[in-house]
Write a protein that holds these residues in place. Structure first.
Motif, PDB file in Angstrom:
ATOM      1  N   ARG A 162      13.470 -60.468  47.549  1.00 49.89           N
ATOM      2  CA  ARG A 162      13.740 -60.212  46.138  1.00 49.89           C
ATOM      3  C   ARG A 162      13.391 -58.766  45.835  1.00 49.89           C
ATOM      4  NH1 ARG A 162      11.501 -65.009  42.174  1.00 49.89           N
ATOM      5  NH2 ARG A 162      13.237 -66.463  42.499  1.00 49.89           N
ATOM      6  N   ILE A 163      14.215 -58.129  45.007  1.00 53.61           N
ATOM      7  CA  ILE A 163      13.916 -56.781  44.538  1.00 53.61           C
ATOM      8  C   ILE A 163      14.016 -56.771  43.019  1.00 53.61           C
ATOM      9  CG2 ILE A 163      14.764 -54.404  44.420  1.00 53.61           C
ATOM     10  CD1 ILE A 163      15.489 -54.509  47.286  1.00 53.61           C
ATOM     11  N   GLY A 164      13.015 -56.204  42.394  1.00 49.54           N
ATOM     12  CA  GLY A 164      13.067 -56.000  40.961  1.00 49.54           C
ATOM     13  C   GLY A 164      13.560 -54.599  40.666  1.00 49.54           C
ATOM     14  N   VAL A 165      14.164 -54.411  39.508  1.00 48.58           N
ATOM     15  CA  VAL A 165      14.614 -53.083  39.095  1.00 48.58           C
ATOM     16  C   VAL A 165      14.261 -52.894  37.623  1.00 48.58           C
ATOM     17  CG1 VAL A 165      16.961 -53.972  38.679  1.00 48.58           C
ATOM     18  CG2 VAL A 165      16.580 -51.493  38.886  1.00 48.58           C
ATOM     19  N   ALA A 166      13.597 -51.780  37.326  1.00 41.68           N
ATOM     20  CA  ALA A 166      13.229 -51.464  35.946  1.00 41.68           C
ATOM     21  C   ALA A 166      14.401 -50.760  35.284  1.00 41.68           C
ATOM     22  CB  ALA A 166      11.991 -50.573  35.926  1.00 41.68           C
ATOM     23  N   VAL A 167      14.880 -51.323  34.178  1.00 39.01           N
ATOM     24  CA  VAL A 167      16.076 -50.808  33.514  1.00 39.01           C
ATOM     25  C   VAL A 167      15.757 -50.486  32.059  1.00 39.01           C
ATOM     26  CG1 VAL A 167      18.504 -51.214  32.966  1.00 39.01           C
ATOM     27  CG2 VAL A 167      17.511 -52.254  35.007  1.00 39.01           C
ATOM     28  N   SER A 168      15.834 -49.219  31.708  1.00 37.30           N
ATOM     29  CA  SER A 168      15.604 -48.808  30.323  1.00 37.30           C
ATOM     30  C   SER A 168      16.896 -48.824  29.517  1.00 37.30           C
ATOM     31  CB  SER A 168      15.020 -47.395  30.289  1.00 37.30           C
ATOM     32  OG  SER A 168      15.972 -46.456  30.784  1.00 37.30           O
ATOM     33  N   GLY A 169      18.028 -48.750  30.226  1.00 40.72           N
ATOM     34  CA  GLY A 169      19.327 -48.633  29.563  1.00 40.72           C
ATOM     35  C   GLY A 169      19.912 -47.251  29.704  1.00 40.72           C
ATOM     36  N   GLY A 170      19.106 -46.283  30.169  1.00 36.43           N
ATOM     37  CA  GLY A 170      19.616 -44.944  30.416  1.00 36.43           C
ATOM     38  C   GLY A 170      20.516 -44.901  31.638  1.00 36.43           C
ATOM     39  N   ALA A 171      21.210 -43.774  31.806  1.00 35.63           N
ATOM     40  CA  ALA A 171      22.174 -43.659  32.898  1.00 35.63           C
ATOM     41  C   ALA A 171      21.517 -43.857  34.261  1.00 35.63           C
ATOM     42  CB  ALA A 171      22.869 -42.297  32.832  1.00 35.63           C
ATOM     43  N   ASP A 172      20.297 -43.345  34.435  1.00 35.70           N
ATOM     44  CA  ASP A 172      19.636 -43.414  35.742  1.00 35.70           C
ATOM     45  C   ASP A 172      19.415 -44.865  36.162  1.00 35.70           C
ATOM     46  OD1 ASP A 172      19.467 -40.817  34.880  1.00 35.70           O
ATOM     47  OD2 ASP A 172      17.297 -40.814  34.641  1.00 35.70           O
ATOM     48  N   SER A 173      18.748 -45.625  35.300  1.00 35.14           N
ATOM     49  CA  SER A 173      18.399 -46.995  35.671  1.00 35.14           C
ATOM     50  C   SER A 173      19.619 -47.917  35.679  1.00 35.14           C
ATOM     51  CB  SER A 173      17.322 -47.546  34.725  1.00 35.14           C
ATOM     52  OG  SER A 173      17.751 -47.532  33.384  1.00 35.14           O
ATOM     53  N   MET A 174      20.597 -47.651  34.818  1.00 30.18           N
ATOM     54  CA  MET A 174      21.804 -48.477  34.830  1.00 30.18           C
ATOM     55  C   MET A 174      22.594 -48.260  36.127  1.00 30.18           C
ATOM     56  SD  MET A 174      21.978 -50.435  32.127  1.00 30.18           S
ATOM     57  CE  MET A 174      23.713 -50.865  31.864  1.00 30.18           C
ATOM     58  N   ALA A 175      22.688 -47.008  36.575  1.00 32.99           N
ATOM     59  CA  ALA A 175      23.385 -46.726  37.835  1.00 32.99           C
ATOM     60  C   ALA A 175      22.656 -47.356  39.008  1.00 32.99           C
ATOM     61  CB  ALA A 175      23.514 -45.215  38.038  1.00 32.99           C
ATOM     62  N   LEU A 176      21.318 -47.286  38.977  1.00 31.11           N
ATOM     63  CA  LEU A 176      20.533 -47.905  40.046  1.00 31.11           C
ATOM     64  C   LEU A 176      20.775 -49.405  40.089  1.00 31.11           C
ATOM     65  CD1 LEU A 176      18.349 -47.879  42.231  1.00 31.11           C
ATOM     66  CD2 LEU A 176      16.633 -47.982  40.406  1.00 31.11           C
ATOM     67  N   CYS A 177      20.784 -50.044  38.919  1.00 26.56           N
ATOM     68  CA  CYS A 177      21.016 -51.486  38.852  1.00 26.56           C
ATOM     69  C   CYS A 177      22.389 -51.844  39.400  1.00 26.56           C
ATOM     70  CB  CYS A 177      20.869 -51.952  37.409  1.00 26.56           C
ATOM     71  SG  CYS A 177      20.812 -53.744  37.211  1.00 26.56           S
ATOM     72  N   LEU A 178      23.380 -51.053  39.046  1.00 20.99           N
ATOM     73  CA  LEU A 178      24.743 -51.292  39.526  1.00 20.99           C
ATOM     74  C   LEU A 178      24.811 -51.195  41.052  1.00 20.99           C
ATOM     75  CD1 LEU A 178      27.963 -49.758  37.993  1.00 20.99           C
ATOM     76  CD2 LEU A 178      27.602 -49.698  40.451  1.00 20.99           C
ATOM     77  N   LEU A 179      24.254 -50.124  41.608  1.00 21.53           N
ATOM     78  CA  LEU A 179      24.298 -49.916  43.055  1.00 21.53           C
ATOM     79  C   LEU A 179      23.489 -50.969  43.802  1.00 21.53           C
ATOM     80  CD1 LEU A 179      23.961 -46.050  42.931  1.00 21.53           C
ATOM     81  CD2 LEU A 179      25.945 -47.289  43.834  1.00 21.53           C
ATOM     82  N   LEU A 180      22.337 -51.332  43.243  1.00 24.42           N
ATOM     83  CA  LEU A 180      21.514 -52.349  43.889  1.00 24.42           C
ATOM     84  C   LEU A 180      22.206 -53.704  43.896  1.00 24.42           C
ATOM     85  CD1 LEU A 180      17.861 -51.652  42.685  1.00 24.42           C
ATOM     86  CD2 LEU A 180      18.635 -51.794  45.061  1.00 24.42           C
TER      87      LEU A 180
END
Length: 457
Positions: free
Chosen positions: A41-59
């Motif tokens: 399992r991997i968690g991802v911290a998402v604020s809604g900004g471009a950085d975290s949203m792109a990371l979530c998409l790629l992950l």
């Protein structure tokens, strides 16, 4: 879906020359991070900004291909009126993509007892909330959206603050933080490529207003970068410098790890011993790095001691046969070619034990209290000199337990008022409390002695 007003969610503009990040590129960077075998399992911290949203998409694509599970989390501190709306928008957006997402909420009002600026307090609260979320969800890897532009800005921030080479090496792609491993898979990509990745896949994002505040050093540096370019200080040159310093830091870390493996013994009762025989063969810089790590592990501190103080300590240990000093919440005792690093007991706060309690006491001992423990007057604290004397007077056999005399005063002890109930590491338990006290305690320091390798993108 609870979308934000249109001005808050940016849509595609196909005029950029940058390319979106491919799944193959992202997989290549993920391959240098030490991750468990499947299933995971991997968690991802998402604020809604471009950085975290792109990371979530790629992950999402990467984790699916690997047969793992991705869980996202957003912390809403309610520091701004619109923060709740933004968190709800993230939840709706990720849920629509089939990504499990949780919102953690905590208010930080002006009457908060926590110290520091609102930014510092928010960061601490965010870390605590996510750490608790990770334990509950059995997530031990958390992905963060820091990217190459962040790396360059961090280098310049630390240059302004006169950091040494380790600080100037910037951010590692992986770092241990208690039971959680923080990973930063995007450190090899500039922000513009993250933006283009979102545009390519039709994902929106939120422009965070804090990114424009001039009272933050990072924002001021970001705004000055174009001026540096005009003076010939190119971002690409700064990227190469941080990359080179990162490789140097990793090399020194490997040598420090070897020193620790050969000469440092961490005892599970919470102290360390350093073998200082044949000290003429010890390299001062490597010894200093190992000592710094040991002080953090035993002392449980959040930050390393100041360089000038550490330099003085190293000089004393290298030159004198007998030393007794204090630094970073520790007592440092050198005797007969052995250096003892012991927690300084007078600085350790007391902890009232309550049924069902789980916590990391003094950033060193994980404490777990049984739900059924009935007594609510028990206090966890260090034994101290007086406690040791009282215990020896009542139960002289504790002197025979094989614990170094330098360590005794800093041992964890449970009291009921002035009465010692138990000192686990001295194998002492008041016989009247055999069926009463129900707790577990183990040495599990926040700052690990052997660290994950400093990983360069």
């Amino acid at each position: 879906m609870g979308d934000l007003p249109t001005e808050k969610v940016l849509q595609s503009r196909p005029d950029s020359k940058s390319l979106p990040i491919s799944e193959e590129e992202f997989a290549q960077l993920m391959s240098v991070i030490a991750l468990p075998r499947n299933p995971f399992r991997i968690g991802v911290a998402v604020s809604g900004g471009a950085d975290s949203m792109a990371l979530c998409l790629l992950l999402r694509y990467w984790v699916k291909a690997k047969g793992g599970e991705l869980l996202a989390v957003t912390v809403d501190h309610r520091l701004r009126p619109e923060s709740g709306i933004e968190a709800d928008w993230v939840h709706a957006r990720l849920s629509a993509e089939g990504i499990e997402h949780d919102i953690l909420t905590r208010s930080l009002g002006v009457d908060s007892e926590e110290k520091g600026s609102s930014q510092v307090r928010a960061r601490k609260a965010r870390h605590a909330l996510i750490a608790k979320w990770g334990r509950e969800k059995e997530i031990f890897f958390l992905a963060l959206g820091h990217h190459l532009d962040d790396q360059v800005e961090t280098f310049l921030m630390r240059l302004v603050r006169q950091s040494k080479s380790d600080g100037l090496a910037g951010i590692s792609m992986q770092r241990q933080d208690g039971a959680m491993t923080l990973i930063r898979p995007l450190l090899g990509f500039p922000k513009q490529r993250l933006v283009e990745t979102l545009r390519h896949h039709g994902w929106g994002w939120i422009e965070e207003p804090s990114n424009q505040r001039a009272d933050y050093l990072r924002n001021r540096i970001r705004q000055q970068l174009p001026l540096l370019e005009q003076q010939g200080i190119r971002k690409s040159s700064l990227e190469r410098i941080t990359h080179s310093l990162g490789r140097i830091r990793r090399s020194l870390q490997k040598r420090t790890d070897a020193f620790i493996d050969q000469r440092v013994r961490l005892n599970p009762i919470g102290y360390a011993e350093i073998d200082f025989r044949e000290s003429e063969e010890i390299q001062t810089e490597i010894f200093q790095r190992a000592l710094q790590r040991t002080l953090l592990t035993v002392g449980g501190g959040d930050y390393s001691p100041k360089t000038i103080k550490l330099d003085r300590l190293v000089q004393s240990l290298m030159s004198a046969d007998s030393v007794k000093l204090t630094l970073a919440g520790c007592e440092i005792i050198k005797k007969d070619d052995v250096i003892f690093i012991v927690r300084e007991n007078r600085l350790v706060s007391k902890l009232l034990l309550t049924p069902g309690q789980e916590c990391l006491w003094d950033n060193r001992f994980f404490v777990q209290v049984n739900d059924e423990m009935k007594n609510d007057n028990l206090m966890l604290q260090t034994l101290g000199e007086r406690g040791w004397q009282d215990l020896c007077a009542l139960h002289p056999t504790v002197k025979n337990v094989g614990v170094s005399r330098f360590v005794r005063y800093s041992l964890p002890a449970v009291y009921n008022g002035d009465k010692i109930i138990t000192v686990p590491h001295l194998e002492y338990l008041n016989p009247d409390w055999i069926d009463e006290i129900q707790m577990k305690m183990r040495f599990e320091p926040k700052n690990m002695l052997i660290q994950l390798p400093f990983t360069v993108a």
